[in-house]
Scaffold this active site. Structure first.
Site, PDB file in Angstrom:
ATOM      1  N   HIS A  96       0.836  -1.204   0.000  1.00  0.00           N
ATOM      2  CA  HIS A  96       0.000   0.000   0.000  1.00  0.00           C
ATOM      3  C   HIS A  96       0.865   1.247   0.000  1.00  0.00           C
ATOM      4  CE1 HIS A  96       0.392   0.866   4.300  1.00  0.00           C
ATOM      5  NE2 HIS A  96       0.322  -0.425   4.480  1.00  0.00           N
ATOM      6  N   HIS A 112       4.035   1.698   2.074  1.00  0.00           N
ATOM      7  CA  HIS A 112       5.252   1.022   1.597  1.00  0.00           C
ATOM      8  C   HIS A 112       5.913   1.867   0.510  1.00  0.00           C
ATOM      9  CE1 HIS A 112       2.960  -2.772   2.941  1.00  0.00           C
ATOM     10  NE2 HIS A 112       3.783  -2.410   3.893  1.00  0.00           N
ATOM     11  N   CYS A 139       0.004  -9.819  20.456  1.00  0.00           N
ATOM     12  CA  CYS A 139      -0.741  -9.179  19.349  1.00  0.00           C
ATOM     13  C   CYS A 139      -0.343  -9.878  18.059  1.00  0.00           C
ATOM     14  CB  CYS A 139      -0.434  -7.685  19.265  1.00  0.00           C
ATOM     15  SG  CYS A 139      -1.118  -6.962  17.743  1.00  0.00           S
ATOM     16  N   CYS A 189       1.118  -7.398  15.358  1.00  0.00           N
ATOM     17  CA  CYS A 189       2.524  -7.005  15.553  1.00  0.00           C
ATOM     18  C   CYS A 189       3.430  -8.230  15.622  1.00  0.00           C
ATOM     19  CB  CYS A 189       2.715  -6.246  16.866  1.00  0.00           C
ATOM     20  SG  CYS A 189       1.817  -4.712  17.007  1.00  0.00           S
ATOM     21  N   CYS A 203      -4.471  -3.248  20.870  1.00  0.00           N
ATOM     22  CA  CYS A 203      -3.186  -2.785  20.349  1.00  0.00           C
ATOM     23  C   CYS A 203      -3.478  -1.500  19.570  1.00  0.00           C
ATOM     24  CB  CYS A 203      -2.581  -3.844  19.417  1.00  0.00           C
ATOM     25  SG  CYS A 203      -1.322  -3.142  18.344  1.00  0.00           S
ATOM     26  N   HIS A 248      -3.233  -1.924  15.723  1.00  0.00           N
ATOM     27  CA  HIS A 248      -4.101  -2.864  15.003  1.00  0.00           C
ATOM     28  C   HIS A 248      -5.552  -2.841  15.456  1.00  0.00           C
ATOM     29  CE1 HIS A 248      -0.038  -4.271  14.075  1.00  0.00           C
ATOM     30  NE2 HIS A 248      -0.574  -4.482  12.898  1.00  0.00           N
ATOM     31  N   LYS A 295      -4.083   5.301  11.390  1.00  0.00           N
ATOM     32  CA  LYS A 295      -2.992   4.781  10.552  1.00  0.00           C
ATOM     33  C   LYS A 295      -3.561   3.895   9.444  1.00  0.00           C
ATOM     34  CE  LYS A 295       0.857   1.661  10.418  1.00  0.00           C
ATOM     35  NZ  LYS A 295       1.269   0.338  10.846  1.00  0.00           N
ATOM     36  N   LYS A 301      -3.174  -2.542   6.215  1.00  0.00           N
ATOM     37  CA  LYS A 301      -3.936  -3.598   5.554  1.00  0.00           C
ATOM     38  C   LYS A 301      -4.966  -4.185   6.503  1.00  0.00           C
ATOM     39  CE  LYS A 301      -0.102  -5.513   4.505  1.00  0.00           C
ATOM     40  NZ  LYS A 301       1.247  -5.530   3.993  1.00  0.00           N
TER      41      LYS A 301
END
Ligand code: ME8
Length: 509
Positions: free
Chosen positions: A16, A19, A124, A127, A142, A145, A293, A296
């Site tokens: 995405h 990256h 998690c 992570c 988390c 996430h 944030k 994905k």
């Protein structure tokens, strides 16, 4: 030679825009270094082990190899369409990498810093990390996430970090430039105020199959971060100049992964008797419009391929370079499209109007002009500002400064044309001939200077401008960012439109 690295990305889904962000910035650093006469070795790649990948492979119905090969190709193809000049693409399933990871494990095990014990903790899955209560938000999720960790109890191998804490604190304090911007060094120093818990560096094969087997216990694979971080060493392991590369190494990353990079990694290296990376550069998150944030797992991603198809590579590269920050930036297709329009009005407009004026008044031939003081000053000013911006690009803030200096230079030259009105001079010929020639030369030489300085950020656009001016690619160096280097008498080519009008629906998103 400089060694520039990006994180190696999880290929459990398609790449995405986050990256693309870090990888573009690394490419800009590489190109600037090359323009300053410094060779670089630039790596990026994929992190192919761990539970998340395992789950994605199972879901896909493909074989492990097929899935990983496909994903590596998808990442490579994105990086190719972003014009990323990486020198090595990391894949952690490569035998050479696995061998180096096992060497690290074995050596640290033999040094007595790895112990086996039973552990129960909050894990998690996003992570792939054990978490403390204090790492979670007020709902027990988390924060990255937005998911509750699961309770995991098992016997594992642990790496003792605490014996290295004082050394690491000293290292950070003695090297204030090590982590940039400083804000993140302070964050790491805060984490280092408390004793460091032992780091669980194994996962039982019964739970995680995809990983590097521990060389001293085949019932376990190693923790994905222990595996992934070693890529920075395994990628240069066989290079004869690896020590020199390591002494000039720069790790780039988002703020989500500073803990593994600035605590686990330097300690792993220290336990191996190796020096920490030379520099760590950190940027904030790209967020969705809601400010969360992009990731994905959350599903609020902007698709970089779609963006490239709409606005092209260079507008995206320049958008990232202009906006890069330690703070979070909200990104949408709409604000990238708006940025494209800004580039069209700024660089695109300057290029087209300058070339058209030369065509109209000089039949495309660069005049042999005696520059007026004002024109000479303008060229000196933009070349000084751009060459000093180019010479000082060693971190993210300086990339943004270069990008802004470019936009500023284009605006200045655009207002210079409007103010000087060469079309009015042309009406008063022949007495204004010298003035007109000086003005047209100034415009074309400004374009040359701007295009060279633009090259690391928007290489295609820069090459198109330089091609119009009949300037060779070998001339794309910082040394050439000086005034009045454009050769008189050169017949320039017909200018192409740098930023064509977009289809209406793409701006309405
Ligand atoms: O963490 N905003 O991989 P990853 C800004 N495999 N940058 C972003 C971003 C966002 N929304 N999303 C991703 C991993 N990035 C590990 C790394 S390295 C030894 C192992 C960028 O696929 C940014 O550089 O989650 C971030 O640090 C990285 O991708 C995380 O990529």
């Amino acid at each position: 030679m400089k060694y520039v690295t990006t994180p190696i990305y999880y290929p459990n889904g398609d790449p995405h825009i986050g990256h693309a962000y870090t990888t573009i910035l690394g490419d800009v650093l590489k190109r600037v270094a090359n323009m300053n006469g410094e060779d670089t070795f630039y790596t990026t790649g994929v992190d192919e082990h761990g539970q998340k990948i395992q789950a994605a492979i199972e879901k896909s119905g493909l074989s492990e190899q097929e899935f990983l090969d496909n994903k590596a190709d998808v990442f490579k193809s994105l990086f190719d369409s972003l014009d990323i000049q990486y020198d090595f693409f990391v894949r952690t399933t490569a035998d050479k990498h696995i061998k180096v990871v096992q060497e690290f494990l074995q050596k640290i095990y033999e040094s007595g810093y790895i112990v086996k014990k039973k552990y129960s903790g909050l894990y998690c899955e996003g992570c792939e990390m054990f978490k403390r209560e204090s790492d979670l938000d007020e709902h027990g999720n988390c924060p990255d996430h937005q998911k509750k960790p699961i309770v995991v109890e098992e016997e594992n191998y642990f790496f003792r970090l605490e014996p290295f804490r004082d050394w690491l604190v000293e290292h950070i304090k003695n090297n204030p430039e090590w982590i940039q911007p400083k804000y993140f060094a302070t964050e790491i120093l805060n984490m280092l105020k408390e004793p460091l818990e032992d780091l669980c560096i194994s996962r039982p094969v019964s739970r995680v199959k995809m990983g590097v087997p521990l060389p001293f216990d085949d019932k376990y694979v190693t923790y994905i971060w222990f595996d992934a971080l070693v890529n920075y060493v395994s990628s240069i392991y066989e290079k004869p100049n690896k020590d020199q590369l390591w002494a000039n190494s720069v790790h780039l990353m988002g703020k989500d992964i500073i803990k593994p990079h600035c605590i686990y990694w330097p300690i792993m290296l220290k336990a191996m008797g190796l020096e920490p990376v030379h520099k760590v550069l950190v940027h904030g998150f790209l967020t969705g419009e809601s400010g969360i944030k992009m990731s994905k797992s959350i599903g609020n991603v902007v698709d970089p391929v779609k963006v490239i198809n709409t606005v092209g590579t260079d507008a995206l590269r320049m958008f990232m370079s202009t906006n890069v920050s330690d703070r979070d930036i909200a990104v949408s297709e709409r604000n990238i499209t708006e940025f494209y329009q800004l580039m069209a009005n700024n660089i695109g407009n300057l290029h087209m109007r300058s070339c058209k004026l030369l065509e109209k008044y000089k039949s495309n031939v660069v005049p042999d002009a005696k520059l007026t003081d004002e024109d000479s000053q303008l060229l000196t000013q933009i070349s000084n500002s751009l060459s000093s911006a180019l010479k000082s690009v060693t971190n993210f803030a300086e990339i943004s400064a270069l990008s802004n200096a470019l936009l500023q230079a284009c605006s200045e030259v655009n207002s210079y044309v409007s103010r000087k009105e060469p079309w009015s001079m042309a009406k008063r010929l022949p007495e204004t001939q010298d003035e007109l020639d000086s003005c047209l030369y100034t415009l074309m030489d400004s374009l040359r200077i701007i295009a060279i300085a633009l090259y690391p950020i928007a290489p295609n656009t820069a090459k198109k401008i330089l091609d119009t001016l009949q300037i060779d690619q070998a001339d794309i160096t910082v040394v050439n960012v000086v005034p009045a280097k454009l050769q008189a008498g050169v017949q320039i080519k017909e200018a192409s439109i740098l930023f064509p009008k977009l289809a209406v629906d793409s701006t309405e998103k």
